[in-house]
Design an enzyme around this catalytic site. Structure first.
Site, short mmCIF file in Angstrom:
data_model
loop_
_atom_site.label_atom_id
_atom_site.label_comp_id
_atom_site.label_asym_id
_atom_site.label_seq_id
_atom_site.Cartn_x
_atom_site.Cartn_y
_atom_site.Cartn_z
N LYS A 185 22.62 36.95 66.13
CA LYS A 185 23.77 36.16 65.68
C LYS A 185 24.33 35.32 66.80
O LYS A 185 24.71 34.17 66.58
CB LYS A 185 24.88 37.08 65.13
CG LYS A 185 24.57 37.66 63.76
CD LYS A 185 25.79 38.37 63.18
CE LYS A 185 25.42 39.17 61.94
NZ LYS A 185 26.53 40.02 61.48
N LYS B 3 13.76 38.72 56.42
CA LYS B 3 14.54 39.39 55.38
C LYS B 3 15.41 38.38 54.63
O LYS B 3 15.77 37.33 55.16
CB LYS B 3 15.41 40.49 56.00
CG LYS B 3 16.58 39.99 56.80
CD LYS B 3 17.55 41.09 57.19
CE LYS B 3 18.68 40.46 58.03
NZ LYS B 3 19.67 41.37 58.52
N LYS C 127 22.02 35.97 54.16
CA LYS C 127 22.88 34.82 53.89
C LYS C 127 22.83 33.80 55.00
O LYS C 127 22.98 32.62 54.77
CB LYS C 127 24.32 35.26 53.62
CG LYS C 127 24.99 35.97 54.77
CD LYS C 127 26.49 36.15 54.53
CE LYS C 127 27.19 36.78 55.70
NZ LYS C 127 27.18 38.23 55.72
#
Ligand code: TYM
Length: 332
Positions: free
Chosen positions: A112, A195, A198
């Site tokens: 992230k 995967k 979002k």
């Protein structure tokens, strides 16, 4: 009864199929057999920038979807993390027991923060897994039902529980991850090497639960597979087909081996079309139940207020114990 705790971030638009099959589906099952606490983790959500109005809307939508998926406030405790102040309070204590290097090794943080850039990465994002540990440990949870991507965070939670117990005496239950084998990781329909997520999925690779079912059916029908012709569960050689089989199995309860048999001699087209229909049949009642809760915000707020009260009565006891063991003087 054993205790379970889990959390989910509110997301604009809706949850995706990975959230449901990896996590929420097991939450619904576990409320029948366990003492279950489930939280919409709005404090975690602000580790990346959120518009206040959009966050409020996403939070109500998250609650409505969890109820629409089958959580029953009479069988579990459903609450908003921000309404139980003990989460932030315990997180601080645990922050002071977490090594900087230990936190820096979390792979979700590394992914992230790489996407956000150094300036865009907040300290909150860095200590996010410590807040997650606080969520779990406050309730003395035995098990944490999550998808595979949360395994490392549960490991950290175990380490922190053991560290606190070792230093201050037995305080926390050391929890284990509860991960479903068949749907631990649902993959992107357009790129089955990553995967469904979002933040990383392509728009056509991710199935949003509240989208028009027609739109999602099309995504199943155009899912990326391979140039072969045999329907077989083989994540290495056939990641796309295997992902479709996992989803099919998770939605119907039919085992993958049985599905391989059922589709013997058939091409990929019929598998995709059938799966699109199965999804549409499942999602229609889910959407209408969710909509009913969205249409009654007063009822939603009532359920959440009750949940927060029940959660606090447990969380406050754990925090008081922690504060006392840490050496904080009680308020007179
Ligand atoms: P979050 O909100 O990203 O995801 C919610 C749950 O969905 C699972 N999941 C998946 N499972 C299978 N396949 C996928 N493609 C997929 N994508 C997501 C996640 O594993 C998760 O179980 N850090 C957590 C929220 C959290 C939490 C907690 C969880 C905060 N505190 C305490 C457990 C206990 C998160 O961001 O999940």
């Amino acid at each position: 009864r054993l205790r379970v705790f889990s959390g989910i971030q509110p997301t604009a638009g809706s949850f995706h199929l990975g959230n449901y099959l990896g996590a929420v589906r097991q939450w619904v099952a576990l409320q029948e057999t366990h003492d279950a606490f489930y939280s919409i983790v709005d404090l975690h959500a602000i580790t990346i920038p959120q518009d206040p109005g959009a966050l409020r809307e996403a939070t109500r939508l998250a609650a409505a979807q969890l109820l629409g998926a089958g959580l029953d406030p009479a069988r579990c405790t459903l609450f908003l993390q921000s309404q139980v102040p003990e989460h932030a309070q315990l997180a601080w204590v645990l922050n002071c027991l977490t090594g900087f290097g230990e936190a820096a090794r979390m792979t979700q943080f590394k992914d992230k923060s790489a996407r956000q850039g150094t300036e865009g990465t907040t300290v909150g994002l860095f200590t996010y897994p410590v807040l997650q540990a606080a969520d779990i440990l406050l309730y003395q949870a035995n098990e944490v039902p999550v998808g595979e991507d949360q395994r490392q965070h549960i490991e950290l939670t175990r380490d922190l529980a053991e560290r606190f117990n070792g230093r201050f005496g037995d305080t926390f239950t050391v929890p284990g991850a509860h991960i479903l084998k068949d749907a631990a990781k649902i993959y992107d329909l357009q790129d089955p090497s990553v995967k469904m997520s979002k933040s990383a999925s392509s728009p056509r690779g991710i199935v949003w639960l509240m989208d028009e079912p027609k739109k999602s059916e099309k995504k199943f029908r155009s899912a990326v597979t391979d140039t072969g012709t045999v329907i077989r569960f083989d994540p290495e050689e056939k990641p796309g087909v295997s992902n479709l089989l996992s989803i099919y199995s998770a939605l119907t309860g039919i085992g993958v081996a049985e599905l391989e048999e059922k589709f013997t001699g058939q091409l990929y087209g019929p598998l995709k079309t059938e799966l699109a229909g199965i999804f549409a049949d499942w999602v229609a009642p889910f959407r209408s139940r969710t909509q009913e809760y969205l249409d009654d915000p007063a009822e939603l707020d009532r359920i959440l207020a009750l949940g927060a009260e029940k959660a606090r009565s447990v969380a406050a006891g754990t925090l008081a114990d922690v504060y006392e063991k840490t050496g904080f003087l009680p308020a007179a």
